[in-house]
Scaffold this motif. Structure first.
Motif, PDB file in Angstrom:
ATOM      1  N   ARG A 178       0.914  -1.263   0.127  1.00 32.99           N
ATOM      2  CA  ARG A 178       0.036  -0.046   0.059  1.00 32.99           C
ATOM      3  C   ARG A 178       0.726   1.304  -0.026  1.00 32.99           C
ATOM      4  N   ALA A 179       1.795   1.264   0.783  1.00 30.28           N
ATOM      5  CA  ALA A 179       2.865   2.282   0.802  1.00 30.28           C
ATOM      6  C   ALA A 179       3.538   2.779  -0.613  1.00 30.28           C
ATOM      7  N   ALA A 180       3.885   1.453  -1.034  1.00 28.96           N
ATOM      8  CA  ALA A 180       4.531   1.517  -2.475  1.00 28.96           C
ATOM      9  C   ALA A 180       3.698   2.269  -3.449  1.00 28.96           C
ATOM     10  N   ILE A 181       2.368   1.892  -3.399  1.00 28.36           N
ATOM     11  CA  ILE A 181       1.373   2.438  -4.391  1.00 28.36           C
ATOM     12  C   ILE A 181       1.251   3.954  -4.108  1.00 28.36           C
ATOM     13  N   LEU A 182       1.011   4.380  -2.719  1.00 34.62           N
ATOM     14  CA  LEU A 182       0.879   5.740  -2.423  1.00 34.62           C
ATOM     15  C   LEU A 182       1.991   6.581  -2.520  1.00 34.62           C
ATOM     16  N   SER A 198       1.170   2.796 -13.729  1.00 33.61           N
ATOM     17  CA  SER A 198       1.090   1.610 -13.235  1.00 33.61           C
ATOM     18  C   SER A 198       2.250   0.627 -13.392  1.00 33.61           C
ATOM     19  N   GLU A 199       3.205   0.738 -14.398  1.00 34.18           N
ATOM     20  CA  GLU A 199       4.486   0.102 -14.575  1.00 34.18           C
ATOM     21  C   GLU A 199       5.287   0.636 -13.453  1.00 34.18           C
ATOM     22  N   ARG A 200       5.126   1.827 -13.246  1.00 38.43           N
ATOM     23  CA  ARG A 200       6.264   2.415 -12.190  1.00 38.43           C
ATOM     24  C   ARG A 200       5.746   1.899 -10.645  1.00 38.43           C
ATOM     25  N   ILE A 201       4.423   1.756 -10.591  1.00 32.61           N
ATOM     26  CA  ILE A 201       3.980   0.986  -9.151  1.00 32.61           C
ATOM     27  C   ILE A 201       4.515  -0.324  -9.307  1.00 32.61           C
ATOM     28  N   GLN A 202       4.169  -1.089 -10.151  1.00 36.48           N
ATOM     29  CA  GLN A 202       4.636  -2.420 -10.380  1.00 36.48           C
ATOM     30  C   GLN A 202       6.238  -2.801  -9.898  1.00 36.48           C
ATOM     31  N   ALA A 203       6.990  -1.741 -10.516  1.00 39.16           N
ATOM     32  CA  ALA A 203       8.392  -1.887 -10.376  1.00 39.16           C
ATOM     33  C   ALA A 203       8.521  -1.512  -8.826  1.00 39.16           C
ATOM     34  N   ARG A 204       7.932  -0.619  -8.412  1.00 40.39           N
ATOM     35  CA  ARG A 204       8.286  -0.216  -6.898  1.00 40.39           C
ATOM     36  C   ARG A 204       7.784  -1.303  -5.791  1.00 40.39           C
ATOM     37  N   ILE A 205       6.859  -2.061  -6.159  1.00 35.58           N
ATOM     38  CA  ILE A 205       6.291  -3.026  -5.283  1.00 35.58           C
ATOM     39  C   ILE A 205       7.387  -4.288  -5.554  1.00 35.58           C
ATOM     40  N   ARG A 206       7.779  -4.492  -6.783  1.00 36.41           N
ATOM     41  CA  ARG A 206       8.768  -5.805  -6.938  1.00 36.41           C
ATOM     42  C   ARG A 206       9.791  -5.647  -6.426  1.00 36.41           C
ATOM     43  N   GLY A 207      10.375  -4.045  -6.151  1.00 33.29           N
ATOM     44  CA  GLY A 207      11.769  -3.949  -5.480  1.00 33.29           C
ATOM     45  C   GLY A 207      11.774  -3.639  -3.948  1.00 33.29           C
ATOM     46  N   LEU A 208      10.360  -3.727  -3.209  1.00 30.65           N
ATOM     47  CA  LEU A 208      10.178  -3.932  -1.840  1.00 30.65           C
ATOM     48  C   LEU A 208       9.728  -5.156  -1.505  1.00 30.65           C
TER      49      LEU A 208
END
Length: 411
Positions: A223-227, A267-277
């Motif tokens: 959730r934090a990665a999305i926000l 959306s792609e930036r969000i996906q990359a951030r989630i995968r990184g965390l």
């Protein structure tokens, strides 16, 4: 919007898990042969029972290897993969643990064996065997945790339980050498501990098989990665589930007004951030939705805490955040932040703009135009409106904004 998990990382993880599973199988076969030999020499009922227990470990290791191999297969019938096979294997291992507990209890209560005289080296050999399942189990749990393999973790926990059963054998033999019948009572106690361990394995595996949600900590991280994305105004729905050692995530995300192409990039930036965390994320599905705001947030550089606007942006010591209600058109909240970028030697404007983006402003006011300067590109990419003003104080700017919002409502 979705992105495939990197195939090379998956192959490396599968290879590592298989390697550990083969080590487990080899050690278990060796333990069975050694325990059967020692049981034949000593005539120990407890040692013979422990040999049968280790035979179950061999079956569990074979099931583990089969589960890992099957879980990596995909087909048209199973487009989401067969990752849950690993959880099914963990359930099988848990059932084997329960069976072992029952077996030890039955042997302790009603079992009999012909005791044979044995030399002291047999007792030493059994004592040495105690450490083998402990180190193997610890290694498996560590590797299973690192690669998020539930079946490997379950197998490792079972091996650490084997330390208890082998300890029963040791104390049974030790007691026999002193003429003390301790093995029956100790075996019942250890069987209860073994059953408790099996319950923990079964409970964790069934949660995944029943599509229970991911743990709260992982959910909060996602959730934090999305926000953290400047274009996101809120998370309307977020679900995540485990499948084997992989995680599937789906979220409905409110975004600022944007076109389809830009929503895809966000959306792609969000996906990359989630995968990184979050490790071992197999699939992330983002559903962008237009955001409806009840508030509009304005940001403006300040020269002091009295509310005097600063003629500079990056060098301003403070920034004011003003939240106006859309329906009321009135100031609802004011916050003043220190500009941490003001003390930097270079790129003050750029860093100040990036800092403000974390606060998700909709409009940024300044006394000087942003045209051609680095903050313009930062704010433009996040769809933040930029406006210039000639007023000198925050009170005056508040009046200007309220007048503008009133005009918009009248229109």
């Amino acid at each position: 919007m979705e992105e495939a998990h990197p195939e090379s990382d998956r192959r490396q993880a599968d290879a590592a898990v298989r390697r550990v599973a083969f080590i487990s199988l080899a050690v278990n076969v060796g333990l069975v042969l050694v325990k059967l030999g020692l049981a034949g020499i000593s005539g120990s009922l407890a040692l013979g029972t422990d040999a049968v227990h280790s035979s179950l470990d061999v079956l569990a290791s074979l099931a583990l290897l089969a589960g890992i191999w099957i879980s990596s297969r995909t087909s048209r019938e199973f487009p989401y993969g067969l990752y849950k096979v690993e959880n099914l294997v963990a359930v099988v291992i848990a059932l084997l643990v329960f069976f072992t507990a029952w077996e030890i209890t039955a042997a302790a209560i009603g079992g009999e064996a012909t005791a044979l005289p044995f030399d002291g080296w047999v007792l030493i050999a059994v004592a040495a065997l105690i450490s083998v399942p402990y180190f193997l189990g610890t290694y498996e749990v560590r590797m299973g945790t690192a690669y998020h393999s539930p079946s490997l973790v379950a197998d490792g926990k079972q091996h650490r339980v084997d330390v208890l059963s082998t300890s029963v054998v040791f104390f049974a033999l030790l007691g026999r050498s002193f003429g003390l019948p301790l093995d029956h009572l100790a075996a019942v106690v250890i069987a209860a501990l073994i059953a408790y361990s099996g319950w923990g394995i079964l409970k964790d595996s069934m949660r995944t098989l029943l599509d229970a949600s991911i743990d709260h900590e992982t959910r909060d991280t996602i959730r934090a990665a999305i926000l953290a994305e400047p274009m996101v105004t809120g998370v309307r729905d977020l679900t995540g589930r485990n499948s084997g050692r992989y995680i599937f995530v789906e979220a409905s995300v409110a975004m600022k007004q944007t076109d389809l192409a830009e929503a895809t990039l966000v959306s792609e930036r969000i996906q990359a951030r989630i995968r990184g965390l979050v490790p071992n994320v197999e699939r992330v599905v983002i559903h962008p939705e237009p955001g409806e705001r009840s508030q509009v947030r304005y940001a403006v550089p300040l020269n002091d805490l009295d509310g005097t606007l600063s003629p500079h942006f990056g060098e301003a010591p403070y920034f004011a955040l003003l939240d106006f209600g859309v329906k009321e058109g009135r100031l609802q909240r004011k916050e003043v932040l220190a500009n941490l970028a003001s003390g930097m030697e270079k790129q003050k404007g750029l860093r100040a703009a990036e800092m403000l983006l974390e606060q998700k402003p909709d409009v940024v006011y300044a006394q000087q135009s942003f045209a051609g300067k680095s903050p313009e590109y930062v704010f433009e990419s996040a769809r933040v409106a930029m406006r210039t003003t000639g007023v000198e104080t925050l009170r005056e700017l508040t009046g200007v904004i309220e007048a503008e919002m009133e005009e918009e409502r009248d229109e």
